[in-house]
Design an enzyme around this catalytic site. Structure first.
Site, PDB file in Angstrom:
ATOM      1  N   ASP A 139       3.298  12.127  11.348  1.00  0.00           N
ATOM      2  CA  ASP A 139       4.613  12.733  11.923  1.00  0.00           C
ATOM      3  C   ASP A 139       4.317  14.153  12.286  1.00  0.00           C
ATOM      4  OD1 ASP A 139       4.053  14.267   9.634  1.00  0.00           O
ATOM      5  OD2 ASP A 139       5.911  13.731   8.569  1.00  0.00           O
ATOM      6  N   GLY A 188       7.122  18.968  11.118  1.00  0.00           N
ATOM      7  CA  GLY A 188       8.247  19.859  11.327  1.00  0.00           C
ATOM      8  C   GLY A 188       9.288  19.295  10.183  1.00  0.00           C
ATOM      9  N   ASP A 211       9.917   3.440   8.468  1.00  0.00           N
ATOM     10  CA  ASP A 211       9.017   3.939   7.442  1.00  0.00           C
ATOM     11  C   ASP A 211       9.936   4.481   6.279  1.00  0.00           C
ATOM     12  OD1 ASP A 211       9.707   6.265   9.049  1.00  0.00           O
ATOM     13  OD2 ASP A 211       8.618   7.066   7.133  1.00  0.00           O
ATOM     14  N   CYS A 222       8.929 -14.495  -4.510  1.00  0.00           N
ATOM     15  CA  CYS A 222       7.660 -13.757  -3.821  1.00  0.00           C
ATOM     16  C   CYS A 222       6.483 -14.360  -4.304  1.00  0.00           C
ATOM     17  CB  CYS A 222       7.854 -12.294  -4.479  1.00  0.00           C
ATOM     18  SG  CYS A 222       6.468 -11.228  -3.858  1.00  0.00           S
ATOM     19  N   CYS A 257       3.562 -12.882  -4.281  1.00  0.00           N
ATOM     20  CA  CYS A 257       2.416 -11.521  -4.414  1.00  0.00           C
ATOM     21  C   CYS A 257       1.628 -11.732  -5.617  1.00  0.00           C
ATOM     22  CB  CYS A 257       3.119 -10.365  -4.120  1.00  0.00           C
ATOM     23  SG  CYS A 257       3.748  -9.627  -5.804  1.00  0.00           S
ATOM     24  N   CYS A 310       3.869 -11.044  -8.727  1.00  0.00           N
ATOM     25  CA  CYS A 310       4.839 -12.091  -9.032  1.00  0.00           C
ATOM     26  C   CYS A 310       4.095 -13.313  -9.422  1.00  0.00           C
ATOM     27  CB  CYS A 310       5.671 -12.279  -7.925  1.00  0.00           C
ATOM     28  SG  CYS A 310       6.871 -10.824  -7.741  1.00  0.00           S
ATOM     29  N   HIS A 321       4.103  -4.917  -5.541  1.00  0.00           N
ATOM     30  CA  HIS A 321       5.286  -5.995  -5.219  1.00  0.00           C
ATOM     31  C   HIS A 321       6.145  -5.420  -4.171  1.00  0.00           C
ATOM     32  CE1 HIS A 321       8.444  -8.659  -5.249  1.00  0.00           C
ATOM     33  NE2 HIS A 321       9.338  -7.564  -5.600  1.00  0.00           N
TER      34      HIS A 321
HETATM   35 ZN   LIG Z   1       5.994  -9.997  -5.797  1.00  0.00          ZN
END
Ligand SMILES: [Zn+2]
Ligand SMILES: [Zn+2]
Lengths: 556, 428
Positions: B94, B97, B269, B307, B309, B312, B338
């Protein structure tokens, strides 16, 4: 041969130990559990409430090289939040609940980084511990209920812990209680090894719920035992139905005696050959006694045990590995397993050890150096980075030695030091750990400087790997009969005094431009004069770190 | 017209939503995408390897923080931010500022730049557009952001918005002139104008005339109503050129990401997914799951059963309940892991749905899960209407199509006895 030993030790115990090599009192062995085996001497991974401090499991834990062999947890941290009923209801024991499958787990009675005993008096029936959820009175029954829920591979019997400076009378009481509690733990262990007796135990608990479980105790016990049924019953049929949660666990008898050698010998002799004892835990050490007294205290405990007992039983020393020297000293006295405050306490915040892997150090005895280099190389090969390794930093000039001005010696570097600002090299050249394969000293320095969590992750990844490599080097030294030499050589590395930084070095380093800054600082540090109070200032600490020095904002 | 450092190719469009490939010097990012924020060169607690595993395409660095420590000259000497942190994929910085205005009490904007009080010695300092670009050129991110004149949308000062809009344009010219690495870094302009459609229109016209490689929609996520928020996004996504990426700054609530994507935005973001994780809050399809809640003590289900991941697949809510936010860093990292996985799966699923031309169905499924009682907030319904996505079968009949107060928070919902709170939570 292992099978024979196993049969000899305990018919119902899957976990067993055998000695493979000795050097003096130090020994190498192999501890076999159903969750994998541990080559000893070994340092166990430290966990707090069952979680490694900064390394996530499984990914970051699996990245440790040489691999983590076993994990230590403090059973007392499972008295409440979570308690035994929750772990039981989960059904997978500590391995499943904590997601530590594939690691042998040693449940200790204390956390090596804190001391949870002594804030309130204990009684003949219960020991007082202070944990995250406050104070608790713990009876052998409550303790063993927790152990049975955790289903660890090894566990320490309940101990009336006293510090090394405790008065003789209190020490004697502690020994008496610990011995009595061992009997209670042994009985409960035997019961928890068998399914039927375990159910009897649970019925007893229903009749007489332990303090803290309250009125719901009886109501909870029923669904939880049916939960157990679901887990063990569904798996392997009839055989499983006969075995209890601790059928594969080894009980380590707590050896008390405080800081008194005679008392320690008496305590050890009293429990040495009790049936069901699978190993020993040297309790009450690392509680403030001078390190130089410790070998005698360990020797007193172990010396009182018949050689035949030690031959097939591992020795665990909780709370001792707070420095590499203490670890070595314990191993020299015959300790097989240690928990680890090293990474958690000493090295973690700021420094990455560099010298424990005795590679390419002139001072080491010729034989050990050759061996060690071989070992270190073996540790590093097979771990060659698949992706682009960071560029290596220019090697320091030969003979220059560690930069003592910044808190380094031959065994560690202080990454707070600004001399690493632009250092593209790995924490330890040649190290095959996750951090060294991917990240530079400059990045870790920056992360420390900005108090980023990732600094702890990367340092713990390296330091844990390093401790594992250290243990590997120790095992090699023992099996090759050069342990004493190794120990001496290591002490010589650390003998380099932590000379405080002269003030001019500090200012010079801060003023000097990027490329030459490091060399200048190193050279100046090696030749500089001492000045005690500047030591802290040389290492750019958290306070100094708040100061942006090189920003390009325009002053108006 | 085409930036040498950015190729943007829209691969599928459905309604206003689009799925694109944005080829940057370090990576070809797929959009819509969420970019985790690595404020000081690290996404809190996560290794760059984990971020790659989690399918992150671009991460952020904050210029203000990085210039304070370690300093852009050091980063430059280390070979750029990519090299310093060992991140092989896309990076965005960024302008610095906004961080100054939001973090420092005595920041003030003048025609020269952002003046602020040094946090070190209290002396007056200045960040000019030229300085911001020079710092970002040294940091070396794939995408750099123009210094803009940010006014909080909650400010009630039309003259100030007018001034900021035009000053942002004057500054973009200074940024363009100062940009020394256009062949390797893409300068994005930031549309300003507050909540005023006229000013937003002027800002877009002026900035689009500069033909930059991408455009951001700034000045949002600052406490404005959700109704105002989506309308600004909708106006800007409709007004910005179709062949360039559109980045809504500061957006991290999953629901906001979905709404903005439906309106044609590509990049988002926020620190929200990673920050909230450290407070023990996990993102789940139903909204959020507050791990501190005692209901999780005996809940052996994964954070999010849908999920896949690492966390999980491995951990239970019960374990995380006990260790999260109690000083065990690895536990905070697990929830962060996660939450990042969640945002990346969310955008990945949106991309796939758009490419397979079933995006409206996907949106209905998403909203149906988050608002099982059909109480989809009015602003979401209005935004979906603008996006041309029917919510039939998702919105309960009792909830009239429009004119509900904006930004209604969804009250706590329970799911299977576990505390799950809906996703329309207000900023804060
Ligand atoms: Zn997960
Ligand atoms: Zn390393």
């Amino acid at each position: 041969m292992i099978a024979a030993l196993a049969a000899q030790s305990m018919a119902t115990t899957a976990t067993h130990f055998s000695v493979r090599a000795r050097d003096g009192k130090a020994r190498c062995g192999i501890l076999t559990t159903k969750n994998g085996s541990i080559e000893t001497p070994a340092v166990l991974l430290y966990t707090r409430r069952g979680g490694p401090l900064s390394l996530t499991s499984p990914d970051m834990l699996a990245a440790v090289t040489p691999p983590v062999q076993g994990v230590q947890l403090d059973a007392m941290q499972f008295l409440e939040n979570p308690d035994a009923s929750i772990i039981r209801e989960h059904g997978g024991g500590a391995h499943g609940f904590l997601c530590l499958e594939g690691f042998p787990i040693v449940a200790s009675n204390r956390d090596p980084t804190m001391y949870e005993y002594g804030t309130r008096p204990s009684t003949d029936k219960e020991v007082h511990v202070s944990i995250h959820s406050g104070g608790h009175m713990v009876s052998p029954e409550r303790y063993m209920e927790t152990i049975a829920a955790l289903k660890p591979d090894l566990f320490v019997s309940l101990c009336d812990e006293v510090t090394a400076d405790t008065k003789p009378k209190r020490v004697a009481t502690a020994t008496k209680r610990t011995t009595a509690w061992l009997d209670a733990c042994l009985q409960l262990h035997a019961a928890y090894q068998q399914r039927q007796q375990q159910q009897q135990q649970e019925q007893q608990r229903q009749a007489d719920p332990p303090a803290g479980q309250g009125a719901n105790g009886a109501a909870e016990a029923q669904p939880s035992s049916s939960g157990n049924d679901g887990v063990s019953g569904s798996g392997s049929g009839a055989a499983a139905a006969e075995t209890g949660p601790l059928s594969d666990s080894l009980l380590l008898a707590a050896l008390s005696g405080g800081g008194q050698a005679a008392e320690r010998a008496r305590a050890a002799a009293a429990v040495a050959e009790k049936e069901g004892v699978g190993g020993y835990a040297l309790c009450g050490l690392g509680t403030g006694e001078p390190p130089e007294r410790r070998p005698a205290l360990i020797g007193a405990s172990l010396g009182a045990l018949p050689a035949a007992c030690l031959e097939r039983r591992p020795v665990f020393a909780p709370g001792l590995a707070v420095s590499p020297e203490e670890l070595l000293a314990a191993v020299a006295e015959g300790v097989d397993l240690l928990d680890c405050a090293l990474v958690a306490q000493d090295w973690r915040p700021e420094a990455a050890v560099t010298g424990a892997q005795p590679a390419a150090v002139d001072a080491s005895p010729a034989t050990s150096q050759a061996q060690a280099q071989g070992g270190a190389a073996a540790g590093a090969t097979g771990e060659s980075a698949p992706d682009a390794a960071p560029a290596l930093a220019p090697a320091p000039a030969p003979g220059l030695g560690p930069d003592v001005s910044i808190g380094a010696d031959d065994t560690k570097i202080n990454l707070w030091s600004t001399s690493y600002r632009l250092d593209k090299g790995p924490l330890l050249p040649g190290c095959g750990c996750f951090t060294c394969r991917r990240h530079s000293r400059a990045y870790v320095h920056h992360l420390l400087n900005t108090h980023e969590m990732l600094a702890d992750v990367l340092l713990e990844a390296h330091n844990t790997s390093h401790v594992m490599a250290f243990c590997q080097a120790i095992r090699e030294a023992i099996s090759e009969g050069r342990f004493e030499l190794y120990q001496q050589w290591f002490s010589s590395l650390r003998a380099a005094p932590l000379v405080p930084a002269p003030r001019h070095v500090t200012s010079k380093r801060r003023a000097s431009g990027p490329p030459e800054a490091k060399e200048a600082a190193v050279a100046a540090g090696a030749s500089g004069e001492a000045g005690a109070e500047e030591a802290a200032g040389a290492a750019e600490g958290p306070e100094a770190a708040g100061e942006p020095r090189r920003s390009k904002w325009v002053r108006v | 017209s085409d930036s040498p450092a950015l190729k943007f190719k829209v691969v599928a469009v459905q309604g206003r939503a689009r799925s694109s490939r944005m080829t940057l010097p370090h990576f070809t990012a797929h959009t819509p995408m969420f970019m985790p924020v690595g404020t000081q060169g690290s996404v809190k607690g996560m290794t760059t390897q984990q971020l790659q595993e989690l399918d992150c395409h671009v991460i952020l660095g904050n210029t203000y923080h990085l210039e304070n420590r370690p300093g852009s000259e050091l980063v430059d000497a280390m070979g750029g931010l990519h090299e310093l942190i060992n991140w092989p994929r896309g990076m965005l910085t960024d302008s610095g500022g906004f961080q100054m205005v939001s973090l420092l009490h005595l920041a003030e904007i003048t025609e020269q730049g952002v003046t602020f009080q040094s946090p070190v010695d209290g002396s007056a300092m200045l960040l000019t557009p030229e300085q911001s670009i020079a710092i970002q050129n040294r940091l070396g991110a794939d995408i750099i952001m123009a210094l803009d004149d940010v006014v909080p949308t909650t400010a009630n000062d039309p003259a100030r918005f007018e001034e900021a809009t035009h000053r942002t344009t004057r500054w973009i010219d200074r940024c363009i002139a100062a940009h020394s690495r256009p062949g390797e870094q893409n300068l994005f302009a930031i549309v300003q104008g507050g909540l005023d459609t006229r000013l937003r229109e002027i800002s877009m016209q002026q900035l689009v005339a500069r033909d930059l490689p991408g455009y951001a929609i700034g000045g949002l996520a600052g406490g404005e109503s959700k109704d105002d928020f989506w309308r600004v996004v909708s106006q800007c996504t409709a007004g910005l050129p179709p062949g360039k990426p559109r980045y809504v700054m500061g957006i991290g609530y999953p629901l906001d990401i979905v709404v903005c994507s439906a309106l044609g935005a590509d990049m988002f973001d926020s620190v929200y997914p990673t920050r909230t994780a450290r407070f023990g809050v996990a993102l789940v399809p139903e909204g959020v799951l507050k791990l501190k809640n005692a209901a999780h003590a005996r809940d052996f289900r994964p954070l999010d059963p849908s999920c896949d991941c690492m966390v999980c697949r491995t951990y239970s809510r019960a374990y995380l309940h006990n260790v999260v936010t109690r000083g065990i860093a690895s536990a905070a990292v697990l929830v962060t892991y996660h939450n990042v996985a969640y945002t990346q799966a969310l955008t990945r699923n949106m991309r796939r749905a758009i490419e397979e031309q079933r995006f409206p169905d996907w949106v209905r499924g998403y909203l149906g899960t988050m608002f099982p009682k059909g109480d989809v907030p009015g602003w979401v319904r209005d935004a979906m209407d603008a996006a041309g996505i029917s919510l039939e079968g998702v919105v309960a009949p009792t909830h009239a199509p429009t004119s509900t107060p904006a930004a209604t928070d969804k009250s706590a919902a329970t799911e299977g006895g576990a505390a799950v709170v809906g996703g329309g939570a207000a900023p804060g």
